[in-house]
Design a protein around this motif. Structure first.
Motif, PDB file in Angstrom:
ATOM      1  N   SER A  25       0.852  -1.191   0.000  1.00 19.19           N
ATOM      2  CA  SER A  25       0.000   0.000   0.000  1.00 19.19           C
ATOM      3  C   SER A  25       0.889   1.242   0.000  1.00 19.19           C
ATOM      4  O   SER A  25       2.012   1.199   0.542  1.00 19.19           O
ATOM      5  CB  SER A  25      -0.887   0.007   1.248  1.00 19.19           C
ATOM      6  OG  SER A  25      -1.518   1.262   1.419  1.00 19.19           O
ATOM      7  N   HIS A  39      -2.914  -8.954  -2.969  1.00 13.56           N
ATOM      8  CA  HIS A  39      -4.355  -9.276  -2.993  1.00 13.56           C
ATOM      9  C   HIS A  39      -5.205  -8.196  -3.666  1.00 13.56           C
ATOM     10  O   HIS A  39      -6.269  -8.484  -4.175  1.00 13.56           O
ATOM     11  CB  HIS A  39      -4.876  -9.568  -1.577  1.00 13.56           C
ATOM     12  CG  HIS A  39      -4.665  -8.467  -0.597  1.00 13.56           C
ATOM     13  ND1 HIS A  39      -3.466  -8.273   0.045  1.00 13.56           N
ATOM     14  CD2 HIS A  39      -5.488  -7.492  -0.147  1.00 13.56           C
ATOM     15  CE1 HIS A  39      -3.567  -7.243   0.859  1.00 13.56           C
ATOM     16  NE2 HIS A  39      -4.777  -6.733   0.752  1.00 13.56           N
ATOM     17  N   GLY A  71       1.864  -5.044   5.567  1.00 11.46           N
ATOM     18  CA  GLY A  71       1.331  -5.189   6.918  1.00 11.46           C
ATOM     19  C   GLY A  71       0.153  -6.150   6.947  1.00 11.46           C
ATOM     20  O   GLY A  71      -0.281  -6.660   5.912  1.00 11.46           O
ATOM     21  N   SER A  85       1.124  -1.872  10.504  1.00 12.30           N
ATOM     22  CA  SER A  85      -0.020  -1.059  10.085  1.00 12.30           C
ATOM     23  C   SER A  85      -1.344  -1.573  10.638  1.00 12.30           C
ATOM     24  O   SER A  85      -2.389  -0.987  10.396  1.00 12.30           O
ATOM     25  CB  SER A  85      -0.077  -1.020   8.550  1.00 12.30           C
ATOM     26  OG  SER A  85      -0.140  -2.335   8.043  1.00 12.30           O
TER      27      SER A  85
HETATM   28  C1  RP5 Z   1      -1.478  -4.219   3.611  1.00 11.55           C
HETATM   29  O1  RP5 Z   1      -2.516  -3.611   4.297  1.00 11.55           O
HETATM   30  C2  RP5 Z   1      -0.535  -3.110   3.265  1.00 11.55           C
HETATM   31  O2  RP5 Z   1       0.770  -3.605   3.123  1.00 11.55           O
HETATM   32  C3  RP5 Z   1      -0.670  -2.152   4.413  1.00 11.55           C
HETATM   33  O3  RP5 Z   1       0.364  -2.324   5.369  1.00 11.55           O
HETATM   34  C4  RP5 Z   1      -2.001  -2.529   5.038  1.00 11.55           C
HETATM   35  C5  RP5 Z   1      -2.982  -1.392   5.079  1.00 11.55           C
HETATM   36  O4  RP5 Z   1      -3.150  -0.858   3.788  1.00 11.55           O
HETATM   37  P1  RP5 Z   1      -4.056   0.445   3.557  1.00 11.55           P
HETATM   38  O5  RP5 Z   1      -5.413   0.099   4.061  1.00 11.55           O
HETATM   39  O6  RP5 Z   1      -3.406   1.575   4.335  1.00 11.55           O
HETATM   40  O7  RP5 Z   1      -4.002   0.694   2.075  1.00 11.55           O
HETATM   41  O8  RP5 Z   1      -1.932  -4.872   2.465  1.00 11.55           O
END
Ligand code: RP5
Length: 188
Positions: A41, A70, A96, A120
């Protein structure tokens, strides 16, 4: 997030050998990227920037991409499938939550993959750590620490891998260590 290509492999190599402490900045101008920094992300960038920053200092060309295993699986697969042919030598993947980005990446390439768990989620990265580090035998992911320290170390480890066949980069890495040592005060 925009595609960023930074750094260069051959540029200023002779100057880098004479002044290893300058090697990074001088070489970080142009050239074929050797390290791909992927993240699930754009929100991961704040952490993953630490990998890009240290590669900049060492003058290692790199490219930064948001490719979610995903949410953008086709984009991710296309990037990783072409990575070796494009000249990448190491891939760093940070994600995350139920972080499968590094594992999926490693499954798609023979390049070494370094995973960075990102804090995250409500579980503060413990979920991402376990998801990234607990690869079943057969598809390795070199997993670093959670968060910014892990991202920085992923950049340094990628550089150390490349430095085996790159004497100028090895000198830049040695200069980085010396500078780090000098920066530690004898008293608080
Ligand atoms: C994961 O979901 C990403 O790597 C990130 O750390 C986490 C949250 O993503 P966002 O909702 O901030 O895009 O796939």
């Amino acid at each position: 997030m925009a595609v960023r290509t930074r750094g260069g492999r051959k540029a200023a190599r002779s100057r880098a050998v004479r002044r290893p402490e300058l090697a990074g900045r001088q070489r970080a101008r142009s050239g074929v990227p050797r390290v791909a920094i992927l993240m699930g992300s754009a929100s991961d960038w704040e952490v993953m920037k630490a990998a890009a920053d240290v590669l900049d200092v060492l003058g290692v060309a790199h490219e930064v991409r948001v490719t979610s295993a995903h949410r953008t699986p086709d984009r991710h697969r296309a990037f990783v499938a072409a990575a070796e042919e494009r000249g990448f030598e190491v891939i760093i993947a940070g994600a995350g939550g139920a972080a499968h980005l590094a594992g999926v990446t490693a499954a798609l390439t023979l390049l070494p993959v370094l995973g960075v768990p990102i804090e995250s989620s409500p579980l503060s990265g413990l979920d991402a750590l376990l998801s990234t580090v607990q690869m079943p035998g057969g598809i390795p992911v070199g997993t670093l620490a959670i968060g910014r320290a892990g991202a920085k170390n992923a950049g340094l480890l990628a550089a150390a891998i490349l430095a085996r066949k790159d004497p100028a980069l090895r000198m830049a890495l040695a200069a980085f260590r010396r500078q780090q040592t000098r920066a530690v005060p004898e008293r608080p």
